[in-house]
Design an enzyme around this catalytic site. Structure first.
Site, PDB file in Angstrom:
ATOM      1  N   HIS A 253      51.572 -36.914  51.512  1.00  0.00           N
ATOM      2  CA  HIS A 253      50.827 -36.702  50.317  1.00  0.00           C
ATOM      3  C   HIS A 253      50.158 -35.527  50.389  1.00  0.00           C
ATOM      4  O   HIS A 253      49.861 -34.471  49.885  1.00  0.00           O
ATOM      5  CB  HIS A 253      49.378 -38.140  50.594  1.00  0.00           C
ATOM      6  CG  HIS A 253      50.725 -39.018  49.900  1.00  0.00           C
ATOM      7  ND1 HIS A 253      51.455 -39.235  48.545  1.00  0.00           N
ATOM      8  CD2 HIS A 253      50.265 -40.546  50.543  1.00  0.00           C
ATOM      9  CE1 HIS A 253      52.209 -41.107  49.226  1.00  0.00           C
ATOM     10  NE2 HIS A 253      50.623 -41.798  50.385  1.00  0.00           N
TER      11      HIS A 253
ATOM     12  N   LEU B 204      44.954 -23.491  31.069  1.00  0.00           N
ATOM     13  CA  LEU B 204      45.942 -24.364  30.766  1.00  0.00           C
ATOM     14  C   LEU B 204      44.188 -26.304  31.101  1.00  0.00           C
ATOM     15  O   LEU B 204      43.265 -25.962  32.436  1.00  0.00           O
ATOM     16  CB  LEU B 204      45.901 -24.704  32.184  1.00  0.00           C
ATOM     17  CG  LEU B 204      46.752 -25.348  32.794  1.00  0.00           C
ATOM     18  CD1 LEU B 204      47.914 -25.964  32.091  1.00  0.00           C
ATOM     19  CD2 LEU B 204      47.209 -25.828  34.341  1.00  0.00           C
TER      20      LEU B 204
ATOM     21  N   ASP C  51      57.011 -38.232  42.432  1.00  0.00           N
ATOM     22  CA  ASP C  51      57.603 -39.248  42.750  1.00  0.00           C
ATOM     23  C   ASP C  51      57.943 -38.243  44.336  1.00  0.00           C
ATOM     24  O   ASP C  51      58.519 -37.338  44.568  1.00  0.00           O
ATOM     25  CB  ASP C  51      58.208 -39.533  42.177  1.00  0.00           C
ATOM     26  CG  ASP C  51      58.365 -41.424  42.722  1.00  0.00           C
ATOM     27  OD1 ASP C  51      57.404 -41.397  43.606  1.00  0.00           O
ATOM     28  OD2 ASP C  51      59.418 -41.543  42.330  1.00  0.00           O
TER      29      ASP C  51
HETATM   30  C1  IPE Z   1      54.902 -43.407  40.397  1.00  0.00           C
HETATM   31  O1  IPE Z   1      55.553 -43.352  41.507  1.00  0.00           O
HETATM   32  C2  IPE Z   1      53.059 -43.063  39.841  1.00  0.00           C
HETATM   33  C3  IPE Z   1      52.541 -42.196  40.589  1.00  0.00           C
HETATM   34  C4  IPE Z   1      53.483 -40.527  40.863  1.00  0.00           C
HETATM   35  C5  IPE Z   1      51.500 -41.475  40.216  1.00  0.00           C
HETATM   36  P1  IPE Z   1      55.905 -44.648  42.015  1.00  0.00           P
HETATM   37  O2  IPE Z   1      56.238 -44.345  43.423  1.00  0.00           O
HETATM   38  O3  IPE Z   1      54.284 -45.880  42.521  1.00  0.00           O
HETATM   39  O4  IPE Z   1      56.362 -46.030  41.645  1.00  0.00           O
HETATM   40  P2  IPE Z   1      57.761 -47.006  41.815  1.00  0.00           P
HETATM   41  O5  IPE Z   1      56.720 -47.370  42.106  1.00  0.00           O
HETATM   42  O6  IPE Z   1      59.055 -46.185  42.200  1.00  0.00           O
HETATM   43  O7  IPE Z   1      58.107 -46.890  39.758  1.00  0.00           O
HETATM   44  C1  IPE Z   2      53.929 -40.452  44.905  1.00  0.00           C
HETATM   45  O1  IPE Z   2      55.062 -40.106  46.136  1.00  0.00           O
HETATM   46  C2  IPE Z   2      52.669 -40.424  45.264  1.00  0.00           C
HETATM   47  C3  IPE Z   2      51.906 -41.737  44.856  1.00  0.00           C
HETATM   48  C4  IPE Z   2      52.321 -42.665  43.982  1.00  0.00           C
HETATM   49  C5  IPE Z   2      50.842 -41.619  45.169  1.00  0.00           C
HETATM   50  P1  IPE Z   2      55.303 -42.192  46.674  1.00  0.00           P
HETATM   51  O2  IPE Z   2      54.667 -42.237  47.599  1.00  0.00           O
HETATM   52  O3  IPE Z   2      55.482 -42.858  45.974  1.00  0.00           O
HETATM   53  O4  IPE Z   2      56.295 -41.293  47.415  1.00  0.00           O
HETATM   54  P2  IPE Z   2      57.327 -42.821  47.768  1.00  0.00           P
HETATM   55  O5  IPE Z   2      58.367 -42.875  46.579  1.00  0.00           O
HETATM   56  O6  IPE Z   2      57.579 -43.892  48.193  1.00  0.00           O
HETATM   57  O7  IPE Z   2      58.642 -41.587  48.829  1.00  0.00           O
HETATM   58 MG    MG Z   3      57.391 -42.992  44.462  1.00  0.00          MG
END
Ligand code: IPE
Ligand code: IPE
Ligand code: MG
Length: 248
Positions: free
Chosen positions: A37, A131, A20
Site C-alpha cells: 500500500h 485536475l 489493485d
Molecule cells: C477493489 O479492489 C477496491 C479497491 C481497489 C479499493 P479489491 O481488491 O478490494 O477487490 P476484489 O476483492 O478483488 O474484488
Molecule cells: C488494492 O490492492 C488496494 C486496496 C484495495 C485498498 P489490494 O490490497 O487489493 O491488493 P491485492 O489485490 O490483494 O493484491
Molecule cells: Mg485486491
C-alpha cells in the site's frame, strides 16, 4: 495527423481507476501487504501528475471500498493511517498544481481524523480549476445507487417529484458523482477483470482497460499506454461504424 496531435486529441475527460494488486506486489517481495500500500502511493502521485499533464479533467481513484472494511483490522487501520498521512503530505503540492480534491463514498463511515484531513484538503483546493481528483473512500456502487433510490423515493413521497419525472438526469443528480461527467475510460490493474462494486451506473458506456500490471508497478508509461489504447477504440453507442465515420 502527427503522433503528438493524436496524443492531444481525444483525451478522455474522466478516467476512473481501480488501483489493485498492492498486496500481491508486497507478497512477491516477501513483505507485509501494508508495504504494498505504501508503494502504491508513489503510483498515485505519478498517475495524478500524468493525468493532469495530458489534460484529463477528472480522475477517480478507487482507494477503499465498502467491502474493504471486512479486511483484517490491522490492515484497515494501516490503510486509514496511510490515507491521512498521504493527504497531509501531498495536499500542498496538489494545491500548487491547481488540483481540486473531492471525496465520494460514505464519508461518515471514515474515522474522524480521516474525515477532518479530507475535509481540509477539499476546502483548501475548492477553488482550483485544474485536475479534479476524486477519491472513492468507503465507496460502493450498490450503496450509492440505493442511497439515490431512497432519496428519490422520499422526494416522490413528499410530492416534490413525480414518478415520471425520474429521468437519467434526475437519477444522476442523486449520485455522489452528480458534479462530474461519466468516465469514458476505466482502468483496472492486477489482472482481475471485474468491477468490484465501482461506479456501476456511471460506467454504463465506459471503455474498460484491464492490465496485469500490479498497482505499485503502474506509473506514467502504463497510464499513457491505457490512454493510447482508448484512443484507438471506436465508441459506437449502439450505432454502426459507418454512422460514426461516414467516410469508411
Ligand atoms: C477493489 O479492489 C477496491 C479497491 C481497489 C479499493 P479489491 O481488491 O478490494 O477487490 P476484489 O476483492 O478483488 O474484488
Ligand atoms: C488494492 O490492492 C488496494 C486496496 C484495495 C485498498 P489490494 O490490497 O487489493 O491488493 P491485492 O489485490 O490483494 O493484491
Ligand atoms: Mg485486491
Amino acid at each position: 495527423m502527427s503522433n503528438t496531435e493524436k496524443e492531444h486529441k481525444n483525451i478522455p475527460e474522466h478516467v476512473a481507476v481501480i488501483m489493485d494488486g498492492n498486496g500481491r506486489w508486497a507478497k512477491e517481495r516477501g513483505q507485509d501487504r501494508v508495504y504494498g500500500h505504501h508503494a502504491g502511493v508513489l503510483s498515485v502521485r505519478e498517475v495524478v501528475n500524468t493525468a493532469g499533464a495530458i489534460g484529463v479533467k477528472y480522475l477517480t481513484l478507487y482507494a477503499f471500498s465498502t467491502e474493504n472494511w471486512n479486511r483484517p483490522k490491522a490492515e484497515v487501520d494501516a490503510l486509514m493511517e496511510l490515507l491521512v498521512a498521504t493527504i497531509r503530505k501531498e495536499v500542498d503540492e496538489l494545491h500548487k498544481n491547481n488540483v481540486r480534491v473531492h471525496v465520494i463514498g460514505d464519508f461518515d463511515a471514515l474515522p474522524p481524523v480521516c474525515q477532518k484531513e479530507m475535509q481540509e484538503a477539499m476546502d483548501m483546493t475548492a477553488a482550483n480549476t485544474g485536475l479534479n481528483l476524486i477519491l472513492a473512500l468507503s465507496y460502493s456502487a450498490k450503496w450509492e445507487i440505493l442511497r439515490a433510490t431512497r432519496q428519490i423515493a422520499e422526494a416522490v413521497k413528499n410530492g416534490s417529484l413525480s414518478a415520471d419525472e425520474i429521468t437519467d438526469e434526475v437519477f444522476h443528480s442523486h449520485l455522489c458523482t452528480s458534479r462530474f461527467p461519466d468516465p469514458e475510460l476505466m482502468i483496472r490493474t492486477s489482472g482481475e477483470t471485474r468491477i468490484s462494486n465501482f461506479l456501476l451506473y456511471q460506467l454504463a458506456y465506459a471503455e474498460l482497460y484491464f492490465t496485469p500490471t500490479l498497482w505499485p508497478d503502474f506509473g506514467k508509461d502504463q497510464f499513457l499506454a491505457a490512454i493510447s489504447d482508448y484512443q484507438n477504440r471506436e465508441r459506437r453507442f449502439g450505432m454502426t461504424s459507418e454512422q460514426i465515420q461516414p467516410s469508411k
